[in-house]
Design an enzyme around this catalytic site. Structure first.
Site, PDB file in Angstrom:
ATOM      1  N   GLU A 125       0.836  -1.212   0.000  1.00 57.14           N
ATOM      2  CA  GLU A 125       0.000   0.000   0.000  1.00 57.14           C
ATOM      3  C   GLU A 125       0.868   1.259   0.000  1.00 57.14           C
ATOM      4  O   GLU A 125       0.644   2.206  -0.770  1.00 57.14           O
ATOM      5  CB  GLU A 125      -0.895   0.034   1.254  1.00 57.14           C
ATOM      6  CG  GLU A 125      -1.937  -1.060   1.317  1.00 57.14           C
ATOM      7  CD  GLU A 125      -1.467  -2.288   2.091  1.00 57.14           C
ATOM      8  OE1 GLU A 125      -0.267  -2.639   2.007  1.00 57.14           O
ATOM      9  OE2 GLU A 125      -2.309  -2.904   2.774  1.00 57.14           O
ATOM     10  N   GLY A 155       6.751  -2.103  14.533  1.00 56.18           N
ATOM     11  CA  GLY A 155       5.977  -1.077  13.833  1.00 56.18           C
ATOM     12  C   GLY A 155       5.003  -0.353  14.749  1.00 56.18           C
ATOM     13  O   GLY A 155       4.919   0.877  14.760  1.00 56.18           O
ATOM     14  N   ARG A 156       4.259  -1.112  15.556  1.00 52.42           N
ATOM     15  CA  ARG A 156       3.230  -0.486  16.399  1.00 52.42           C
ATOM     16  C   ARG A 156       3.817   0.205  17.626  1.00 52.42           C
ATOM     17  O   ARG A 156       3.075   0.773  18.425  1.00 52.42           O
ATOM     18  CB  ARG A 156       2.179  -1.527  16.797  1.00 52.42           C
ATOM     19  CG  ARG A 156       2.732  -2.793  17.418  1.00 52.42           C
ATOM     20  CD  ARG A 156       1.663  -3.884  17.461  1.00 52.42           C
ATOM     21  NE  ARG A 156       2.176  -5.165  17.931  1.00 52.42           N
ATOM     22  CZ  ARG A 156       2.740  -6.089  17.165  1.00 52.42           C
ATOM     23  NH1 ARG A 156       2.877  -5.854  15.861  1.00 52.42           N
ATOM     24  NH2 ARG A 156       3.147  -7.231  17.665  1.00 52.42           N
ATOM     25  N   GLU A 174      -2.894  -6.422  17.570  1.00 52.20           N
ATOM     26  CA  GLU A 174      -1.809  -7.027  16.786  1.00 52.20           C
ATOM     27  C   GLU A 174      -0.788  -7.676  17.734  1.00 52.20           C
ATOM     28  O   GLU A 174      -0.139  -8.651  17.388  1.00 52.20           O
ATOM     29  CB  GLU A 174      -1.127  -5.975  15.893  1.00 52.20           C
ATOM     30  CG  GLU A 174      -0.302  -6.572  14.767  1.00 52.20           C
ATOM     31  CD  GLU A 174       0.103  -5.566  13.706  1.00 52.20           C
ATOM     32  OE1 GLU A 174      -0.436  -5.603  12.586  1.00 52.20           O
ATOM     33  OE2 GLU A 174       0.981  -4.729  13.988  1.00 52.20           O
ATOM     34  N   HIS A 184     -24.522   8.722  22.523  1.00 52.77           N
ATOM     35  CA  HIS A 184     -25.720   8.810  21.680  1.00 52.77           C
ATOM     36  C   HIS A 184     -25.713   7.731  20.614  1.00 52.77           C
ATOM     37  O   HIS A 184     -26.455   7.821  19.638  1.00 52.77           O
ATOM     38  CB  HIS A 184     -25.804  10.204  21.057  1.00 52.77           C
ATOM     39  CG  HIS A 184     -25.891  11.274  22.101  1.00 52.77           C
ATOM     40  ND1 HIS A 184     -27.081  11.697  22.646  1.00 52.77           N
ATOM     41  CD2 HIS A 184     -24.921  11.954  22.765  1.00 52.77           C
ATOM     42  CE1 HIS A 184     -26.856  12.617  23.567  1.00 52.77           C
ATOM     43  NE2 HIS A 184     -25.540  12.781  23.666  1.00 52.77           N
TER      44      HIS A 184
END
Ligand code: F6P
Length: 554
Positions: free
Chosen positions: A212, A267-268, A353, A384
């Site tokens: 991506e 990565g995270r 993850e 709501h």
């Protein structure tokens, strides 16, 4: 850790759970006016109130026994020492070294890590300074005003969430944009409002292979070159953040424009590294370093506090208590702070993850439920929408309410209203409303007895529903750093208890492999037969719908 000790601690908790099956928070509060001071603590700028939980002192003691039996202290030390605690990728886990502001001696394979981290921070400082001063110029000599981060997963969610959370600190005249989805509308809609002469792209990818990100980065490069008509513009408008220097060079980004990090940063967990460059470009390096300071303060608390007064450990064991002993399946994160609107999405990757695993570190099936489904939206919006289910549904959903005592953007009484709602929700979940109370309210409002009795069951709130409240003075860089590190360590502790590897993510691979194979079939127009019937049917229908559209257009 011995299996027997863990099993004993687990059995003790099961027995305790059976004994406290009728535990009632309303009663616990009535019996103990000190409950808030007993079940709350403050560290690194955050107050954590966990009094509204189905726990007694005994529950907490048994949960602390469990983490001790699991060898938590040794595992914390191993992580901070740089041991390779991610065995399936043979990697150390040292995101804490990125924010080691108190000079701990952290080494990897005998080599100090601090000089590496420091050199990238210095390069970031120099670059950010040049962009802000206007010394860094675009291909027509204009200064940069818009930063577009192109990345996905950890190379997106952290920078997006932190940039947005710290918007009150943005440098005047700077704007941040984030493109992650391979859906071309994400990139095209973002570029539509931008001027190529003043746009700086940060291509962020640990691997620099993520499909991506690469597709978006190439498309962005073409967009720039369509306007600049000269390859040399790329060097003025593209920088990269990656661990993969070769791939960055192959893309055409000069090594001088690359900010590195290392395989020991997941990565995270990477927003603390050069992946935080878009954040630094928005708020400046001094404030970015305050963000690191906040992470470090929480690290020191986690490293040094006794488990009984460790915020991450307490958060983690409460999660274990509901996940594994009460059958809770989800955990709601509900910021009463609009600046944290992307925090739940960020935590989804961090938590799910990391702990969405079904085998132990040695590859055996896990014995208990692991990571919860994490979800949430800012309050008061959620009230709501989905709070109905939290209050009156059949499931138990532990909630985290997050709120700042002081608003960054005061307006009349609105911040008071926000806080009143946040506190009231925790109160309502805890207290509930009995049938008698509901009935009495209806009668007092003038309703006839028969109608009131019919309506009362619908107005009952079971209550006794757990929530924590995290309160801070204001959402400044330091506090945000501390908050993120708190959740990181919570996830770590839970992974230790479940004996899983919280630092790999093999579960994302299969879909990627299959998508690569399907792309070829989608591009063609032949009837597809080699897959399962659903896949064949979907691809054939896409082909048919495309033909239909083309025919309509002709
Ligand atoms: O596919 C999941 C993942 O590997 C995440 O763990 C990671 O944060 C994301 O993709 C992006 O990876 P990269 O930074 O290498 O582009």
């Amino acid at each position: 850790m011995t299996r027997r000790n863990v099993q004993d601690a687990w059995s003790q908790l099961e027995a305790h759970r059976a004994r406290v099956a009728e535990i009632d928070m309303r009663r616990l509060f009535a019996e103990d006016p000190e409950r808030f001071s007993v079940f709350s603590l403050a560290a690194a700028g955050i107050l954590f109130d966990y009094s509204r939980h189905r726990v007694t002192r005994e529950t907490m003691a048994l949960l602390f026994d469990l983490v001790r039996a699991c060898g938590l202290r040794e595992r914390i030390d191993a992580m901070f020492r740089g041991e390779r605690i991610n065995p399936t990728e043979n990697r150390a886990v040292l995101h804490t070294a990125l924010r080691n502001r108190c000079g701990r001696d952290v080494r990897l394979d005998g080599q100090p890590v601090a000089p590496l981290v420091e050199s990238v921070l210095l390069r970031m400082r120099s670059f950010v300074g040049k962009v802000h001063s206007g010394e860094w110029k675009g291909y027509t000599g204009r200064r940069m005003t818009d930063v577009v981060n192109i990345g996905i997963g950890g190379s997106d969610l952290g920078p997006v969430m932190v940039s947005q959370a710290l918007k009150p600190w943005w440098q005047p005249g700077m704007r941040a944009h984030f493109v992650s989805n391979v859906d071309p509308s994400h990139l095209l809609e973002t570029l539509a409002g931008l001027d190529a002469e003043t746009t700086l792209f940060v291509v962020a990818s640990k691997t620099f292979t993520t499909a991506e990100t690469m597709m978006n980065a190439h498309a962005a490069r073409n967009w720039l070159l369509d306007q600049a008509s000269d390859e040399s513009a790329v060097a003025r408008h593209f920088v990269a953040v990656s661990t993969n220097a070769e791939r960055v060079a192959a893309f055409g980004i000069h090594p001088d424009n690359m900010f590195g990090f290392w395989d020991w940063v997941g990565g995270r967990y990477s927003v603390w590294s050069a992946v935080g460059l878009p954040v630094a470009l928005m708020i400046g390096m001094d404030l970015f370093e305050q963000f690191l300071d906040g992470g470090c303060a929480m690290d020191e608390h986690f490293r040094l506090a006794e488990f009984e007064s460790s915020m991450p450990v307490i958060m983690a064991v409460l999660g274990i208590w509901y996940n594994d002993f009460w059958g809770a399946e989800t955990h709601a994160v509900l910021p009463y702070d609009q600046y944290l609107s992307r925090f739940p999405a960020y935590l989804q990757q961090l938590d799910m993850e990391s702990n969405g695993k079904s085998v132990t570190r040695d590859g055996k099936p896990v014995a208990s439920a692991t990571g919860p489904i994490v979800w949430g939206e800012p309050g008061t919006n959620g009230q709501h929408a989905f709070y109905q289910l939290i209050h009156q549904g059949t499931r138990i959903i532990p909630c985290d309410f997050l709120m700042a005592a002081c608003s960054q953007r005061p307006l009349g009484d609105q911040h008071e209203t926000l806080l009143a709602n946040g506190i009231a929700q925790g109160q309502a979940l805890m207290r509930g409303k009995t049938h008698d109370e509901a009935l009495a309210e209806l009668l007092a409002a003038g309703m006839g007895r028969e109608a009131a009795e019919a309506l009362a069951p619908h107005k009952v709130f079971a209550g006794n529903r757990p929530s924590s409240t995290l309160l801070y003075r204001e959402l400044d860089p330091f506090t945000l750093g501390s908050l993120i590190a708190l959740y990181e360590h919570k996830v770590f502790v839970q992974g230790v208890v479940w004996n899983i590897n919280s630092f790999d993510q093999w579960g994302v691979e299969l879909g990627k492999q299959l998508a690569t194979a399907l792309q070829r079939d989608l591009a063609g127009d032949c009837r597809i037969q080699e897959h399962d019937a659903s896949t064949n049917g979907l691809i054939d229908t896409i082909h048919a719908l495309r033909r239909e559209l083309t025919d309509d257009q002709d």
